[in-house]
Write an enzyme that holds these catalytic residues in place. Structure first.
Site, mmCIF file in Angstrom:
data_model
loop_
_atom_site.group_PDB
_atom_site.id
_atom_site.type_symbol
_atom_site.label_atom_id
_atom_site.label_comp_id
_atom_site.label_asym_id
_atom_site.label_seq_id
_atom_site.Cartn_x
_atom_site.Cartn_y
_atom_site.Cartn_z
ATOM 1 C CG ASP A 32 5.303 -22.603 1.342
ATOM 2 O OD1 ASP A 32 4.073 -22.545 1.162
ATOM 3 O OD2 ASP A 32 5.910 -23.673 1.576
ATOM 4 C CD GLN A 95 -7.710 -25.529 1.262
ATOM 5 O OE1 GLN A 95 -8.658 -25.761 0.510
ATOM 6 N NE2 GLN A 95 -7.772 -24.648 2.245
ATOM 7 C CB VAL A 97 -2.992 -25.424 5.708
ATOM 8 C CG1 VAL A 97 -3.352 -24.653 6.978
ATOM 9 C CG2 VAL A 97 -1.636 -26.123 5.865
ATOM 10 C CG HIS A 101 -2.920 -20.817 2.755
ATOM 11 N ND1 HIS A 101 -3.791 -21.755 3.257
ATOM 12 C CD2 HIS A 101 -2.162 -21.444 1.833
ATOM 13 C CE1 HIS A 101 -3.562 -22.916 2.669
ATOM 14 N NE2 HIS A 101 -2.581 -22.765 1.786
HETATM 15 P P1 AMP Z 1 -1.748 -25.642 0.681
HETATM 16 O O1 AMP Z 1 -1.181 -26.963 0.224
HETATM 17 O O2 AMP Z 1 -2.261 -24.770 -0.422
HETATM 18 O O3 AMP Z 1 -2.755 -25.855 1.786
HETATM 19 O O4 AMP Z 1 -0.536 -24.821 1.262
HETATM 20 C C1 AMP Z 1 0.012 -25.029 2.524
HETATM 21 C C2 AMP Z 1 1.411 -24.494 2.466
HETATM 22 O O5 AMP Z 1 1.860 -24.286 3.782
HETATM 23 C C3 AMP Z 1 2.412 -25.422 1.780
HETATM 24 O O6 AMP Z 1 3.003 -24.770 0.662
HETATM 25 C C4 AMP Z 1 3.433 -25.706 2.882
HETATM 26 O O7 AMP Z 1 4.764 -25.797 2.388
HETATM 27 C C5 AMP Z 1 3.243 -24.527 3.814
HETATM 28 N N1 AMP Z 1 3.622 -24.761 5.190
HETATM 29 C C6 AMP Z 1 3.235 -25.800 5.985
HETATM 30 N N2 AMP Z 1 3.763 -25.670 7.204
HETATM 31 C C7 AMP Z 1 4.489 -24.532 7.193
HETATM 32 C C8 AMP Z 1 5.283 -23.851 8.162
HETATM 33 N N3 AMP Z 1 5.446 -24.332 9.413
HETATM 34 N N4 AMP Z 1 5.886 -22.696 7.803
HETATM 35 C C9 AMP Z 1 5.746 -22.199 6.544
HETATM 36 N N5 AMP Z 1 5.011 -22.795 5.584
HETATM 37 C C10 AMP Z 1 4.396 -23.949 5.904
#
Ligand code: AMP
Length: 115
Positions: A32, A95, A97, A101
């Site tokens: 992350d 959330q 994304v 995941h």
């Molecule tokens: P969520 O908030 O559960 O949708 O989690 C999305 C996660 O993706 C967050 O913890 C972000 O820090 C992570 N994230 C977003 N962009 C990237 C990236 N380019 N590389 C790695 N992690 C990312």
């Protein structure tokens, strides 16, 4: 399913750099970018057909089971084998994304901490 590639699809396609810690035909795992624990990995299906864990559980439970198995293996590889598995589901639950995941959090967690 969105027609637009998600940020994770773009990572899977190597259009965006990331620190890949595991990959097979169906899954990828990355660090992350904003870690909330000493070990904070994301286990991500290569398909973006499922927006969240509820959709995945209904549509492809075997793939969900594979995610849990990979999370377990990564927790042994990167920590002591103990881990927290978090699926934020819905914007008001954190959330951001909408390509399912799993957050794998390990390596010494603060009591009550959440991704
Ligand atoms: P969520 O908030 O559960 O949708 O989690 C999305 C996660 O993706 C967050 O913890 C972000 O820090 C992570 N994230 C977003 N962009 C990237 C990236 N380019 N590389 C790695 N992690 C990312």
């Amino acid at each position: 399913m969105s027609a637009e590639p998600s940020i994770f699809t773009r990572i899977i396609n190597r259009e965006i750099p990331s620190d890949v810690v595991f990959e097979n035909d169906h899954l990828i795992a990355i660090r992350d970018i904003a870690p909330q624990a000493p070990v904070h990995l994301l286990v991500i299906p290569k398909t973006q057909a499922y927006a969240n864990v509820s959709e995945l559980a209904a549509g492809d439970p075997a793939l969900l089971a594979d995610m849990v198995a990979v999370a377990r293996d990564l927790a042994f590889e990167h920590a002591n084998g103990e881990y927290r598995l978090v699926f934020n589901t819905g914007a008001t639950a954190g959330q951001t994304v909408f390509h399912v995941h799993a957050h794998v959090l390990a390596g010494g967690l603060e009591e009550g901490s959440l991704a």
